[in-house]
Design a protein around this motif. Structure first.
Motif, mmCIF file in Angstrom:
data_model
loop_
_atom_site.group_PDB
_atom_site.id
_atom_site.type_symbol
_atom_site.label_atom_id
_atom_site.label_comp_id
_atom_site.label_asym_id
_atom_site.label_seq_id
_atom_site.Cartn_x
_atom_site.Cartn_y
_atom_site.Cartn_z
ATOM 1 N N TYR A 72 -55.917 44.320 -35.681
ATOM 2 C CA TYR A 72 -56.813 43.823 -34.626
ATOM 3 C C TYR A 72 -58.050 43.157 -35.224
ATOM 4 C CZ TYR A 72 -60.690 43.981 -31.343
ATOM 5 O OH TYR A 72 -61.791 43.656 -30.602
ATOM 6 N N HIS A 76 -57.892 39.705 -33.768
ATOM 7 C CA HIS A 76 -58.681 39.794 -32.530
ATOM 8 C C HIS A 76 -57.804 39.771 -31.277
ATOM 9 C CE1 HIS A 76 -62.155 39.264 -35.096
ATOM 10 N NE2 HIS A 76 -61.654 38.132 -35.556
ATOM 11 N N ALA A 78 -56.724 41.419 -28.312
ATOM 12 C CA ALA A 78 -57.293 42.521 -27.537
ATOM 13 C C ALA A 78 -56.249 43.557 -27.147
ATOM 14 C CB ALA A 78 -57.990 41.979 -26.295
ATOM 15 N N THR A 82 -56.688 47.640 -26.934
ATOM 16 C CA THR A 82 -56.454 48.275 -25.628
ATOM 17 C C THR A 82 -55.395 49.365 -25.745
ATOM 18 O OG1 THR A 82 -57.070 46.261 -24.447
ATOM 19 C CG2 THR A 82 -55.703 47.856 -23.263
#
Length: 388
Positions: A72, A76, A78, A82
């Motif tokens: 992540y 990046h 999400a 999550t």
């Protein structure tokens, strides 16, 4: 100009063919050089499991999700964060209560995710939950010289296992950094030092475990040591040292001792690295032993330790080449199946302390979280910008 275009077209077709063959299960990871293997492993695992079905609060799941977090940080995406948060939120209430006893070091590794989520979200409930683990360590049982028992149970009393260092030291070092807690930094260094004093051998590697009471079935009645140097136990140790050196202050008392121990350890890894595959054997110091086999999770861990240690200047720069050799050895164990999902093979399942026959007889699993998590940590350290 025409020849140049033909060459580019040919290269593009070859790359496409490699990807197609890999998706059909016909090629190992190293052949499909343009695949982002971290992303492929994460997406495959997220397809196989939801946050509700991936498993309960445990160190293997915690290790895997920590690896997913490293992916992540680079991509990046999400969805990766999550997913991690959804898993943690199964166990942490709105006010930070976490329904775990924390009576073993194994139960503490996933606590790193609490620190991550506090850092990412700023929500106080994750700080409260992380503090539950930190405060538990204040009363946690120890050996006479201050080493945390592997578990607060009669069957693990007085015992130090290499595994336990990675279960608790990164949590302590990261807790100290996130919450400006010098006592956590000091404790991380102390644990690494105490464990190494008991377990590290003249070859630089560590016996799997030590029993202060010398009463465990596996303990030498004179030394209290277990009989073998198990590879993943050594892998846990190496990653724990490097993590602590990354996170505790550079003027931390005892840091010089950690550097000395790590350099001795790196020399031991070099001595026993398999020249044919770049990997390390399940019983690491007996590569020619009957039935011994190269194991994927520890090879990933050792590759990470050598690469990160060399990059940071903790060990000599020549170890980076050994890490690369190990890295490609691990990639040879990774492929894409006919269902389009990744498969990482030859991973030792969860393992207690035992003798040579016990270690080499462990099940060699595919897609075990010990292997997936350590692979992601390694791959994010060693991958090239264009692939792997």
């Amino acid at each position: 100009m025409r020849r140049s275009r033909v060459r580019v077209l040919r290269q593009s077709l070859l790359m496409l063919l490699a990807t197609v063959l890999a998706a059909a299960g016909a090629l190992p990871a190293r052949a499909a050089a343009t695949t982002d293997w971290s992303v492929a492993v994460v997406k495959s695992t997220m397809q196989r499991f939801t946050p509700a079905t991936i498993g309960g609060w445990s160190y293997p799941v915690g290790l895997y999700l920590y690896g997913q977090y490293q992916v992540y940080l680079r991509t990046h995406d999400a969805a990766y964060l999550t997913y991690l948060k959804s898993w943690v939120d199964r166990f942490v209430s709105a006010n930070g209560t976490i329904n775990q006893s924390f009576n073993s070091l194994d139960s503490m590794l996933a606590g790193r995710l609490l620190i991550i989520l506090h850092h990412e979200t700023g929500q106080s409930r994750y700080a409260v939950a992380a503090a539950t683990i930190r405060h538990r360590l204040d009363s946690y049982p120890r050996t006479a010289d201050g080493g945390f028992w592997h578990a607060d149970t009669s069957s693990r009393a007085h015992q130090l296992w290499d595994d336990g260092l990675y279960m608790v030291v990164p949590f302590l070092a990261e807790y100290g950094k996130e919450f400006n807690d010098p006592s956590s930094d000091a404790e991380a260094v102390k644990q690494l030092t105490v464990y190494a004093n008991h377990l590290q051998q003249p070859d630089g590697l560590l016996q799997h475990a030590y029993d202060e009471s010398k009463t465990a079935s596996w303990a030498n009645p004179t030394t209290g040591l277990s009989p073998e140097q198990w590879c993943r136990a050594n892998g846990w140790y190496g990653m724990a040292v490097v993590t602590a050196l990354d996170d505790v202050p550079t003027n931390q008392p005892g840091r010089a001792t950690l550097l000395t121990d790590l350099n001795r350890f790196a020399a031991g890894l070099q001595q026993y690295q398999d020249p044919a595959t770049g990997r390390w054997f399940q019983v690491i110091d007996k590569p020619t032993g009957a039935g011994n086999w190269t194991e994927t999770s520890c090879s990933s861990m050792n590759a990470y330790t050598l690469s990160r240690g060399a990059q940071q200047g903790y060990i000599d720069s020549h170890y980076a080449a050994l890490a690369q050799k190990a890295y490609h050895g691990v990639l040879a164990r990774l492929s894409i199946g006919s269902n389009g999902l990744t498969n990482l093979t030859t991973i030792s399942i969860g393992t207690n302390v035992g003798n040579y026959a016990y270690y080499i007889g462990r099940t060699q699993a595919t897609n075990d979280f010990h292997g997936l998590g350590s692979f992601l940590i390694m791959n994010e350290q060693l991958r090239t910008p264009t692939g792997s």
